[in-house]
Design an enzyme around this catalytic site. Structure first.
Site, PDB file in Angstrom:
ATOM      1  N   ASP A  52       0.312  74.001  65.639  1.00 11.47           N
ATOM      2  CA  ASP A  52       0.729  75.401  65.641  1.00 11.47           C
ATOM      3  C   ASP A  52       1.842  75.724  64.656  1.00 11.47           C
ATOM      4  OD1 ASP A  52      -1.075  76.584  67.410  1.00 11.47           O
ATOM      5  OD2 ASP A  52      -0.030  75.704  69.118  1.00 11.47           O
TER       6      ASP A  52
ATOM      7  N   ASP B 173      -8.468  78.708  67.456  1.00 13.53           N
ATOM      8  CA  ASP B 173      -7.129  79.237  67.153  1.00 13.53           C
ATOM      9  C   ASP B 173      -6.541  78.607  65.895  1.00 13.53           C
ATOM     10  OD1 ASP B 173      -7.944  78.798  69.827  1.00 13.53           O
ATOM     11  OD2 ASP B 173      -5.973  79.272  70.628  1.00 13.53           O
TER      12      ASP B 173
HETATM   13  N1  GLY Z   1      -3.286  79.386  70.660  1.00  9.84           N
HETATM   14  C1  GLY Z   1      -3.160  79.606  72.012  1.00  9.84           C
HETATM   15  C2  GLY Z   1      -3.610  80.928  72.511  1.00  9.84           C
HETATM   16  O1  GLY Z   1      -4.155  81.758  71.848  1.00  9.84           O
HETATM   17  O2  GLY Z   1      -3.404  81.130  73.689  1.00  9.84           O
END
Ligand code: GLY
Length: 402
Positions: A119, A178
């Protein structure tokens, strides 16, 4: 020129002027609300910090009791609040917002060495990325490049993708949709450093995801698990959606934003085509409510008892504004984005309330019973980004300023 023609011309100029003013007024009102709510939020952060311990410095959400949840820099959501401050500074040009943006961005700097998360794009690009775009601070540039080096360590060339989670319960090599969002950091770092390896990793990851994450109807799986030794797909499952074969709402929005951004960065038309296919899935799905704010999963049954996910709508609007600037069919995407933004007004917090959050009714992780029907910081971040993009379009500027 005859009188009728002159009159027509005059009407055209008057109407285009007033339409432009109305759109700009909508944006101005939304930013006015955001400025005053964020003032409230800064006061609430100070209050929450006095009760918190250690490195809890950045707001993420409200809990069920309405308390502010503060997070440390290594939470995946740490970049969104600094990013919001940068958008407020960009709009107002007020040095007070610059100071706040610099202060909250600085908290995240230690993350540039983190190799334990995929992330880093969310964390470092939303904060330092926006900061660099607006200030050209050479230190911010160094942070972006270092973060890209750290993120690249999670890339396995056999799989052709960056590993999302280290949680072995989910799988040996899980990659989630994501993760497309984290590629923006790599593209920027490649441009800033001249190191093409970041670019190659981003493109390879996007291609692998394109190959394995999408169903025939262009909705996407949440998680694809790979064998790290052979690169073979082991299974396709969900973590945050209703079921393995359902369309988790925010995942669809991440995919739309991710492939639109990949087209911007590469001009490879297959990414543009994919972004359009995802947009068409989202906008034509019969489960999308008429106000265009999706339920947390398109296919969750018993809609009367399901919550919405405002964050998915905000991400979708930001992505559609950009998509509307590429090639044909742009008018429809811009109109839909405008419609979403108009409808999100009904989801705004009451002025002065909700600890300064902007939008209510997001759903974070329903299967884990986490952050259901509450304000969440990434909804607010992408809402401000969408507003900024809307304004740039109204002013005939490139929607994404690089
Ligand atoms: N990347 C985590 C979410 O969208 O909850």
């Amino acid at each position: 020129m005859n009188t009728r023609y002159r009159l027509l011309l005059l009407t055209f100029f008057i109407s285009s002027f007033s339409l432009k003013t109305r759109a700009q007024t909508d944006v101005a009102n939304a930013f006015k609300f955001a400025v005053s709510q964020t003032g409230v939020m800064l006061t609430e952060i100070d209050k929450a910090k006095t009760k918190a311990t250690g490195t809890l410095v950045i707001p993420r959400a409200l809990d069920k009791a309405g308390n502010m949840v503060l997070i440390p820099p290594n939470d995946w959501c740490s970049g969104f609040f600094p990013g919001e401050l940068w958008y407020l500074y960009e709009y107002t040009k007020d040095p007070q917002w610059l100071k706040q943006a610099q202060k909250f961005t600085a908290y995240i700097e230690p993350e540039k060495y983190s190799t334990g998360t995929h992330d880093l794009g969310f964390e470092v690009y939303c904060s330092f990325g926006n900061g660099y775009r607006l200030t050209q601070d050479p230190h911010y540039k160094d942070v972006i490049i270092q973060a890209a080096r750290s993120l690249s360590k999670r890339f396995n060339p056999v799989v052709g993708a960056i590993k999302s989670w280290d949680n072995l319960k989910v799988g040996k090599y899980p990659v989630i949709i994501d993760n497309m969002m984290n590629l923006e950091l790599l593209f920027e770092a490649s441009r800033l450093s001249g190191d093409s390896s970041f670019y190659k990793i981003a493109v390879t990851h996007a291609n692998t995801t394109l190959k394995n994450h999408f169903r025939p109807d262009n909705s996407s799986y949440h998680v694809v698990n790979y064998d790290p030794e052979t690169g073979k797909v082991i299974n396709k499952i969900t973590n945050q959606g209703y079921g393995n074969e359902t369309a988790w709402a925010r995942g669809q929005a991440w995919g739309l934003y991710g492939y639109t951004m990949c087209y911007r960065e590469t001009r490879d038309r297959k990414y543009l085509q994919q972004a359009r296919k995802i947009a068409d899935f989202i906008l034509n799905d019969p489960n999308l409510p008429t106000d265009l704010v999706p339920y947390w999963d398109y296919n969750a049954p018993d809609k009367a008892n399901q919550t919405r996910d405002v964050s998915a709508a905000a991400v979708t609007a930001a992505a559609l504004y950009e998509l509307s600037t590429y090639g044909r069919r742009n008018k429809v995407y811009r109109t839909m984005a405008n419609q979403i933004m108009r409808n999100l007004a009904a989801y705004q917090a009451k002025p002065g309330e909700s600890k300064g959050f902007l939008l209510l009714h997001s759903t974070g992780n329903k299967p884990a019973n986490g952050e259901i029907d509450v304000p969440i910081i990434y909804a607010d971040y992408y809402y401000l980004e969408a507003l900024t993009r809307k304004l740039r379009l109204e002013n005939y500027q490139a929607v994404v300023k690089q």
